[in-house]
Design a protein around this motif. Structure first.
Motif, short mmCIF file in Angstrom:
data_model
loop_
_atom_site.label_atom_id
_atom_site.label_comp_id
_atom_site.label_asym_id
_atom_site.label_seq_id
_atom_site.Cartn_x
_atom_site.Cartn_y
_atom_site.Cartn_z
N ASN A 137 81.01 49.43 75.59
CA ASN A 137 82.28 48.84 75.19
C ASN A 137 83.42 49.32 76.10
O ASN A 137 84.20 48.52 76.62
CB ASN A 137 82.56 49.23 73.73
N ILE A 138 83.51 50.61 76.28
CA ILE A 138 84.62 51.18 77.05
C ILE A 138 84.56 50.76 78.52
O ILE A 138 85.56 50.34 79.10
CB ILE A 138 84.61 52.72 76.93
N PHE A 139 83.38 50.86 79.11
CA PHE A 139 83.26 50.47 80.52
C PHE A 139 83.61 49.00 80.69
O PHE A 139 84.28 48.61 81.65
CB PHE A 139 81.85 50.76 81.05
N LEU A 140 83.13 48.19 79.77
CA LEU A 140 83.41 46.76 79.81
C LEU A 140 84.90 46.48 79.70
O LEU A 140 85.47 45.74 80.51
CB LEU A 140 82.75 46.08 78.61
N GLY A 141 85.50 47.04 78.69
CA GLY A 141 86.91 46.79 78.45
C GLY A 141 87.76 47.24 79.62
O GLY A 141 88.63 46.52 80.10
N TRP A 142 87.47 48.43 80.08
CA TRP A 142 88.23 48.98 81.19
C TRP A 142 88.08 48.10 82.43
O TRP A 142 89.04 47.77 83.12
CB TRP A 142 87.76 50.41 81.49
N SER A 143 86.85 47.71 82.70
CA SER A 143 86.56 46.90 83.88
C SER A 143 87.22 45.52 83.79
O SER A 143 87.81 45.04 84.75
CB SER A 143 85.05 46.76 84.05
N VAL A 353 87.36 43.44 72.82
CA VAL A 353 86.02 43.84 73.24
C VAL A 353 85.31 44.42 72.02
O VAL A 353 85.57 45.56 71.62
CB VAL A 353 86.07 44.88 74.37
N ILE A 354 84.49 43.62 71.42
CA ILE A 354 83.84 44.01 70.17
C ILE A 354 82.40 43.50 70.19
O ILE A 354 82.13 42.41 70.70
CB ILE A 354 84.58 43.40 68.96
N LEU A 450 75.30 50.17 83.07
CA LEU A 450 75.74 49.45 81.86
C LEU A 450 76.51 48.17 82.19
O LEU A 450 76.55 47.25 81.37
CB LEU A 450 76.61 50.36 80.99
N LEU A 451 77.09 48.12 83.37
CA LEU A 451 77.90 46.94 83.70
C LEU A 451 77.14 45.87 84.46
O LEU A 451 77.59 44.75 84.58
CB LEU A 451 79.13 47.35 84.51
N HIS A 531 85.11 36.79 82.23
CA HIS A 531 85.26 38.12 81.63
C HIS A 531 83.98 38.91 81.81
O HIS A 531 83.42 39.45 80.86
CB HIS A 531 85.59 38.02 80.14
N ASN A 532 83.51 38.95 83.03
CA ASN A 532 82.16 39.45 83.25
C ASN A 532 82.03 40.34 84.48
O ASN A 532 81.86 39.87 85.60
CB ASN A 532 81.23 38.24 83.38
N PRO A 533 82.05 41.66 84.29
CA PRO A 533 81.93 42.59 85.42
C PRO A 533 80.56 42.54 86.11
O PRO A 533 80.45 42.96 87.26
CB PRO A 533 82.13 43.96 84.77
#
Length: 594
Positions: A137-143, A353-354, A450-451, A531-533
RNA sequence: GGCUCGGUAGCUCAGCUGGAUAGAGCAUCAGCCUUCUAAGCUGAGGGUCAUUGGUUCGAAUCCAAUCCGAGUCACCA
């Protein structure tokens, strides 16, 4: 404009000129030419056959001819195989692109567009430490926030902390009963882990009590309701809502321990927030909105006083928005907070981001906001991501199979240290540089792992694979970067040569690099709209792979000619800049040496 | 049961707004370090794209049905 867009535009203009009809981008397709054919980009002719009534070969012939005649600054040659028109892009175009951009660290990024976006991520509970799922979640949101910035948005990173409620009281009760006044300091434990221990303790005791009651003849349901520790916890929640001083004091004390722990974790992984909301402040928001919704007849009251919305026309169910005792439910505060965010920041888009377990909830939330005619209702976007599972199955806190965030991060860093030492390339590094390097590699591996997967998909976390340093990994990309920097340090002494000394024909591997580099701006855009790293991860891996082939095949330092050497140095620097930029969009730093 | 999402190589994943012989990485096997970092490169084997039907010049991709898996449908959060 990207070469693909240039090609589309040129083709549309050419077709219009040739056949006196109007065309759009959708009338034909553009692909990158497969390596086994001559050319750089390919137009697919089949779809034009019907309206033009010529064979695909004929159309290709005429279009190809027209393109190289009228757009010679872009296209220099063509060939047709079946209905595929393969076009070769002018070397001068690639050279120009290279010369203009190889030094730019901001290549591919857009200017500020005046729009504001909020990305809410992390959103932890304050009763236990962060785990692997939070990390995704965090890596996604931040990215995603970084990707939005790169596309010109102003981004507000936000976090809603679930700091109140029955689950928080559980760890409070357990601490009160069983800790004998212990603190994280006295126990030598990180605050969030310390509190988490009491949450677990609560559940242990609760289970025992339920079992005892069942043994004494109660039904399971009764036992679960009547277990003394649960009753006390519920009472504590009531006391909390009443603002009973000793409960509030305890609550503040324990939450602060947790925040201290979280801060350590956030800091180590590079997560940050511009705005933190606390549920204890927001949980009453939305109640007045419910009242207004009643007036507007969006909601209705049942006989017992509870308030509902009927979403059956939308294919969903009825949903409660206020309990019969007048207290709000989870979704009530979400409605309130959604509006609050909008009013506070006038954001263009609000991204949540949920996890995908809340797809239904988020759908209902947005629908309610729409029915209430809230101004921001259409701009809410649920960035729904899949659960992280283990090779052994799902993570379950009850079964102790949850992978703790701090543990896994430390493990990654330790493993990268071990691996680096085994390779023995860092003998001349200073102590500080080494510490930094291990962190860079370990965290990079973790984030990349994870990303690299499409966010919406459930992913399997394989510990051995995640700490791998070969192939489709962060370390592979970092290594490529370090390698480039090494050669640049040795070979670039003066400024690189001006344009006119460039050789005219690119070798295949040189061309592959410049083509990939040209696509970077489009990739940043795609990552943003989706919305996709993982788009970035896949791209930068491919770029690195291409570079490594180039590096192995062609000598830079001892190139055939000085101008070739200059060209390759520029390609190398261009690649390095793009790698660094791409990786930074995922929150991954790259080492100058490794 | 209703709704939503997914099923591609032994494993983990790309490809999905239809296009040329379905791609990577890991694992397996065979090569490449007296020359710019071998955390690398080159090559080989490995596929009923869950199944069946449909649309189309053309389907992993679009549509329908079926099978399998996950999520969700609380006066919990």
């Amino acid at each position: 404009m990207s070469i693909v867009n240039t090609l589309k535009k040129s083709a549309i203009e050419s077709l219009t000129a040739l056949y006196a009809q109007s065309f759009t981008e959708k009338d034909f397709q553009v692909n990158q030419t497969k390596p086994e054919f001559e050319g750089d980009y390919t137009l697919v002719m089949f779809s034009l056959v019907k309206s033009l009534k010529f064979s695909p070969e004929t159309i290709g012939q005429q279009l190809g001819e027209h393109l190289i005649k009228n757009y010679s600054q872009f296209f220099t040659a063509y060939n047709i195989i079946k209905g595929f028109l393969n076009l070769t892009v002018a070397d001068s175009y690639w050279q120009d692109l290279l010369n203009k951009n190889y030094k730019k660290s901001c290549y591919g990024k857009k200017e500020f567009n005046g729009k504001k976006v909020m990305v809410e991520y992390a959103s932890p509970n304050t009763n236990k430490p962060l785990h692997l799922g939070h990390l995704r979640n965090i890596f996604l949101g931040w990215s995603v926030a970084e990707i939005l910035k790169a596309n010109g948005y102003e981004v507000i990173k936000s976090c809603i902390v679930n700091d109140r409620g029955i689950h928080i009281c559980k760890s409070m009760i357990a601490w009160q009963r069983f800790a004998n006044g212990a603190t994280p300091e006295s126990a030598g434990s990180k605050g969030d882990h310390f509190v988490g221990k009491y949450y677990v303790k609560f559940n242990d005791v609760y289970r025992e009590q339920v079992a005892d009651l069942v043994k004494a003849g109660k039904s399971k349901d009764e036992a679960e309701k009547e277990a003394p520790i649960m009753k006390d916890t519920q009472q504590m929640l009531v006391d909390w809502e009443d603002g009973k001083p000793e409960v509030i004091t305890l609550w503040k004390k324990m939450n602060n321990w947790v925040y201290k722990g979280f801060d350590v974790t956030y800091k180590s992984i590079g997560a940050d927030f511009d705005k933190t909301y606390y549920e204890s402040n927001t949980y009453l928001l939305g109640k007045d909105i419910v009242q207004k919704g009643m007036d507007k007849k969006v909601f209705y009251k049942k006989d017992d006083g509870s308030i509902w919305i009927d979403l059956t026309n939308e294919g969903l169910d009825e949903k409660i928005v206020q309990r019969s005792d007048g207290t709000s439910v989870y979704i009530t505060q979400d409605i309130g907070l959604a509006l609050h965010k909008y009013e506070q920041y006038k954001i263009e888009q609000s991204i949540y981001v949920i996890g995908n377990e809340q797809n239904y909830h988020m759908k209902v939330l947005q629908l309610i906001c729409k029915k209430l005619l809230m101004p921001n209702a259409d701009n809410m976007y649920h960035l729904s991501y899949g659960m992280v599972e283990l090779t052994s199955g799902k993570m379950k806190s009850r079964e102790g199979t949850v992978v703790d965030a701090d543990d896994i991060i430390n493990e990654m860093i330790a493993t990268s240290q071990q691996h680096t030492e085994e390779l023995g390339k860092v003998k001349d590094f200073m102590e500080d540089e080494l510490t930094e390097l291990y962190k860079t590699i370990g965290l990079g591996a973790m984030k990349f792992y994870l990303l690299r997967v499409d966010p919406k998909k459930t992913m399997i976390f394989n510990p051995a694979e995640s700490i791998d340093f070969h192939g489709f990994t962060g370390s592979f990309v970092q290594y490529t970067y370090a390698r480039i920097k090494s050669i640049l340090r040795k070979q670039i002494t003066n400024d690189l040569m001006p344009n006119d000394l460039m050789p005219n024909d690119f070798l295949k591997l040189e061309k592959e690099i410049i083509i990939a580099a040209e696509q970077y701006p489009a990739i940043i855009e795609q990552a943003c709209t989706e919305h996709n790293p993982s788009v970035i991860a896949n791209y930068v891996f491919n770029l690195s792979k291409t570079f490594n082939s180039f590096y192995a095949e062609l000598s830079i330092a001892n190139a055939e000619s000085e101008s070739k050497k200059q060209l390759r140095l520029k390609l190398s620097l261009f690649t390095a800049n793009i790698i660094k930029s791409s990786m930074s969009l995922m929150g991954i730093s790259v080492p100058e040496r490794m």
